[in-house]
Design an enzyme around this catalytic site. Structure first.
Site, PDB file in Angstrom:
ATOM      1  CD  GLU A 162      43.791  49.488  33.942  1.00 12.66           C
ATOM      2  OE1 GLU A 162      42.843  49.848  33.325  1.00 12.66           O
ATOM      3  OE2 GLU A 162      43.578  49.326  35.195  1.00 12.66           O
ATOM      4  CG  ASN A 204      49.582  48.060  37.571  1.00 10.80           C
ATOM      5  OD1 ASN A 204      50.115  47.008  38.270  1.00 10.80           O
ATOM      6  ND2 ASN A 204      48.631  48.799  37.568  1.00 10.80           N
ATOM      7  CG  HIS A 241      41.019  46.166  41.542  1.00 15.02           C
ATOM      8  ND1 HIS A 241      41.329  46.922  42.546  1.00 15.02           N
ATOM      9  CD2 HIS A 241      41.750  46.854  40.547  1.00 15.02           C
ATOM     10  CE1 HIS A 241      42.059  47.993  42.436  1.00 15.02           C
ATOM     11  NE2 HIS A 241      42.562  47.984  41.227  1.00 15.02           N
ATOM     12  CD  GLU A 270      45.771  49.562  40.618  1.00 17.03           C
ATOM     13  OE1 GLU A 270      44.622  49.512  40.240  1.00 17.03           O
ATOM     14  OE2 GLU A 270      46.564  50.041  39.666  1.00 17.03           O
ATOM     15  CG  ASP A 272      40.215  47.018  45.807  1.00 17.52           C
ATOM     16  OD1 ASP A 272      40.221  46.133  44.918  1.00 17.52           O
ATOM     17  OD2 ASP A 272      39.856  48.067  45.645  1.00 17.52           O
TER      18      ASP A 272
END
Ligand code: G2I
Length: 448
Positions: A162, A204, A241, A270, A272
């Site tokens: 990030e 990432n 996300h 990740e 979702d």
């Protein structure tokens, strides 16, 4: 693109068709005798992994562990390998909870993603107020120590997490690490490579899914630069996300493919998606299909097991409900994994000539067009007679959802399209909602 009222109503119509057909598709159970029945096994059929984030304090929960051991073949520590967890005091390393996860995974043949060596967030208190050379050295020491401790046990490291700003600049995020100098990221990658040369080293980030967003472009330029200068980067992680305010973008496949084209693996790290029912299931399906369509998309990790395990549990964003039951999203992911084939055209296009037709003869030739996670374009070039009639036969459960430069009709099954000239020449096209089947349509040409 300038939208006329005609094109707007057409776009609405097409998108309605997409929604209807895709919703129907996710309800179709996979009936193939050879279909794998778990996420890990079905992903493995195409050489990919399917992982989840794991919390050490849930390893005593029988339902949780039962699903983990049954379904997944890759594990990410949700919090236990972060900087605050592994180096709570400067120079004093703490691996107890991380080891519980790594040992659980490796003793069962699961792989491990290491998350994360350097990050502006989740820094231990002692690091948060550091700056300059002292911080740079502390960060590099952290990377070296943790990567050395786990050398040989980690499939992929999120070396840096990030580091780019949200919004329209495409620039780096301001942070104490960034203020040590713009080269902090490449320094971290070099330290990680030296410490654990066998692991894949990833950058990432989140909100890097839409190809047209400035943040995506900023990360892309960094990776491009790293590859050009020999900075040791092997992969890019897309956190993925999603929710209604940040849905899966229609150009997701393009984003993954463009990064892969730089010579790195891409991983969905990740995943979702907030929501429920067929809407959520359909979005999950699109993400899986986008990954399957990119050869270098090597695996998918969801960020937790049950909805109740999620960092945003109220959005019910995962594949299992709070009781551990499989959701519609689970079924759509499994089905997409089992139907996944490379979109390179496993069936050769058929071109047919009818020279004996008294009205003249024609030949129809198929060419692949653009591909997206859920659909692809085809283009047909007709030579010979100008009064051509081309029959386009799809493979079920494909559906044509748009055409151009032709007047088309369909048979009752919806899989055989008859295309005729509409005054726009002898090259026409169509969009196929593939519903998991990437085979090319077959063609024949006659006159009429
Ligand atoms: O925020 C979602 C993810 C975004 N990308 C990086 C991931 O590392 C991040 O994961 C989340 C975890 O899922 C949360 O579980 O990262 C959060 C913090 O960075 C995690 O939240 C923390 C809470 O902030 C702490 O108060 C709590 O003690 O979880 C800790 C353990 O439950």
């Amino acid at each position: 693109m300038k939208l006329t009222s005609r094109s707007v109503s057409r776009a609405v119509l097409v998108s309605a068709v997409v929604t209807a057909t895709a919703s129907a598709a996710v309800l179709v159970a996979t009936t193939s005798a050879n279909a794998a029945t778990t996420l890990g096994a079905s992903a493995a059929q195409s050489g990919r992994y399917f992982g989840t984030a794991v919390a050490a304090n849930k390893l005593g929960d029988a339902t949780y562990v039962g699903i983990l051991n049954r379904e997944f073949d890759m594990v990410t520590a949700e919090n236990e390998m972060k900087m605050d967890a592994t180096e709570p005091q400067q120079g004093q390393f703490s691996y107890g909870n991380a080891d519980r996860i790594v040992n659980h995974a490796r003793s069962r043949g699961m792989k491990v993603r290491g998350h994360a060596l350097a990050w502006h967030s989740q820094q231990p208190g002692w690091m948060q107020n550091m700056s300059g050379t002292a911080l740079r050295n502390a960060m590099l020491n952290h990377v070296t120590q943790v990567a050395t401790y786990y050398r040989g046990k980690i499939h992929s490291w999120d070396v840096v997490n990030e580091a780019f700003a949200d919004g329209g600049t495409g620039a780096r995020r301001d942070s104490n690490l960034q203020r040590t100098g713009n080269d902090w990221i490449e320094a971290a990658f070099r330290a990680a490579r030296a410490a654990d040369p066998g692991a894949k080293l990833c950058y990432n980030d989140y909100n890097t899914d839409n190809w047209s967003h400035a943040k995506t472009q900023g990360v892309y330029r960094m990776v491009q630069d790293f590859k050009a200068r020999g900075v040791p980067i092997d992969c890019v992680g897309f956190q993925a996300h999603f929710n209604s305010g940040n849905p899966v973008p229609s150009n997701y496949h393009t984003t993954l493919q463009n990064f892969a084209n730089l010579g790195v693996d891409v991983q969905i790290t990740e995943l979702d998606i907030e929501g429920s029912g067929s809407t959520q299931a359909q979005q999950y399906q699109g993400v899986v299909q986008a990954c399957l369509a990119v050869t270098r998309c090597t695996g998918i990790t969801v960020w937790g097991i049950r909805d109740s395990d999620s960092w945003r549990a109220s959005g019910t964003p995962l594949l299992f409900d709070s009781s551990g039951n499989k959701k519609a999203a689970y079924n759509s992911v499994l089905s997409a994994l089992n139907n996944g084939t490379q979109p390179t055209g496993t069936t050769q296009p058929t071109t047919t000539t009818q020279p004996t037709n008294p009205g003249g003869s024609c030949t129809a030739t198929y060419a692949e067009g653009q591909k997206w996670s859920d659909r692809f374009n085809g283009q047909v070039t007709v030579t010979g007679a100008s009064n051509w009639v081309v029959t386009v036969t799809l493979s079920s459960p494909q559906k044509v959802i748009a055409t151009w430069n032709t007047t088309a009709t369909w048979d009752s099954s919806g899989t055989v399209m008859t295309a005729r000239p509409n005054g726009n020449g002898n090259v026409f096209g169509f969009t196929v909602q593939h519903n998991g089947n990437w085979n090319w349509p077959s063609l024949s040409c006659r006159t009429g």
